[in-house]
Design an enzyme around this catalytic site. Sequence first.
Site, PDB file in Angstrom:
ATOM      1  N   CYS A 118       3.084   0.077  -3.387  1.00 20.75           N
ATOM      2  CA  CYS A 118       2.750   1.082  -2.374  1.00 20.75           C
ATOM      3  C   CYS A 118       3.845   2.129  -2.178  1.00 20.75           C
ATOM      4  O   CYS A 118       3.560   3.251  -1.769  1.00 20.75           O
ATOM      5  CB  CYS A 118       2.435   0.406  -1.047  1.00 20.75           C
ATOM      6  SG  CYS A 118       0.987  -0.670  -1.102  1.00 20.75           S
ATOM      7  N   HIS A 263       2.058   6.440   3.623  1.00 19.28           N
ATOM      8  CA  HIS A 263       1.200   5.658   2.730  1.00 19.28           C
ATOM      9  C   HIS A 263       0.017   5.152   3.530  1.00 19.28           C
ATOM     10  O   HIS A 263       0.162   4.666   4.645  1.00 19.28           O
ATOM     11  CB  HIS A 263       2.005   4.487   2.154  1.00 19.28           C
ATOM     12  CG  HIS A 263       1.147   3.396   1.593  1.00 19.28           C
ATOM     13  ND1 HIS A 263       0.210   3.621   0.613  1.00 19.28           N
ATOM     14  CD2 HIS A 263       1.079   2.067   1.902  1.00 19.28           C
ATOM     15  CE1 HIS A 263      -0.403   2.483   0.335  1.00 19.28           C
ATOM     16  NE2 HIS A 263       0.101   1.529   1.097  1.00 19.28           N
ATOM     17  N   ASN A 293      -6.938   1.992   0.746  1.00 19.30           N
ATOM     18  CA  ASN A 293      -5.541   1.960   0.311  1.00 19.30           C
ATOM     19  C   ASN A 293      -5.511   2.096  -1.207  1.00 19.30           C
ATOM     20  O   ASN A 293      -5.943   1.203  -1.930  1.00 19.30           O
ATOM     21  CB  ASN A 293      -4.914   0.632   0.754  1.00 19.30           C
ATOM     22  CG  ASN A 293      -3.457   0.484   0.350  1.00 19.30           C
ATOM     23  OD1 ASN A 293      -2.961   1.191  -0.523  1.00 19.30           O
ATOM     24  ND2 ASN A 293      -2.771  -0.464   0.969  1.00 19.30           N
TER      25      ASN A 293
END
Length: 336
Positions: A118, A263, A293
């Site tokens: 991530c 993020h 995501n």
Amino acid sequence: MSTLRQTEIAGVGHYVPDRVVMNAELEQLMETTDAWIQERTGIKERRWFEEGKDTTANMGAQASRRALEQAGLQPDDVQLIIFATLSPDYIFPGSGVLLQRELGIKDNIPALDVRNQCSGFVYALSVGDQFIRTGMYDTVLVVGSEIHSSGLDKSTRGRAVSVIFGDGAGAVVLRPCTREGHGILSTHLHAQGEFAEELIVKEPGSNREDRVRVAMENQEEMYPYMNGTNVFKHAVVRFPQVINEALAQNGLQPQDIDMLIPHQANLRITQFVQQKMQLPDDKVYSNIQRYGNTTAASVPIALSEAVGEGKIKRGDLVCLAAFGSGFTWASALIRW
């Protein structure tokens, strides 16, 4: 005595697959509901790749072409590729060389792969920034691209993770900045390996004598595992820390931020960080509702959309921040 150059983002671009997967579709695969997913993650839909059409590399290429076009450049102008992903097309070689091939770049330029999940895009951006600053390269292509949907446990057992992730790609072109005081002001990278197993895909691990056999005997460990409570607990601490670290280094305050692009891990995390930093809604960009995501792709997709929507303007102070598996976390402060 030579002076380090400043780096600017000369172009941005993104690509997401055509297939839209609403929460209602997941209700047919596992015991879940649209309300349950939205309450816990904020996600309404996500994109899933189409086999035979989308790959990690060619999605990255689609995003890259748009970023290069915005920068007024051609693929052959690129001197270095930095490709961030946790879902490469092959175990090896990495997707960086596949992107080079997809773009038809004729010169034998280097292609570097970054595996920081991530935080991968912000890590990759920091690496590219150093190459520009030192004068080694003048045009660096930084890409984040992910295909998660082919590696998710879409049963009720895996729902806590599988409802979160989506597929997509984003890219930026880095060039030397000609405007004093603009461009990437600083980047900040961190890791805490003691929590490596809190968010992990364990198999197939190379530290097994016969990794394929072990993986087949432990197939559940080929799917992502996440200790969601612990990830959340650390994320809401590390996000503000790394944002404030960037601001402090540059003598700035949270109220100086014109756009924070975190993020896209979970809308609840973003809202917590927004409240902690005391930022209004128009200074925080969220698109997890539409894409889920997308790990290393989430920051560049959001950045590309924010620029395209006119929410980031010349002279704005933009902060990118990420937290994820490793644990790793990072930020970048940019004067646009």
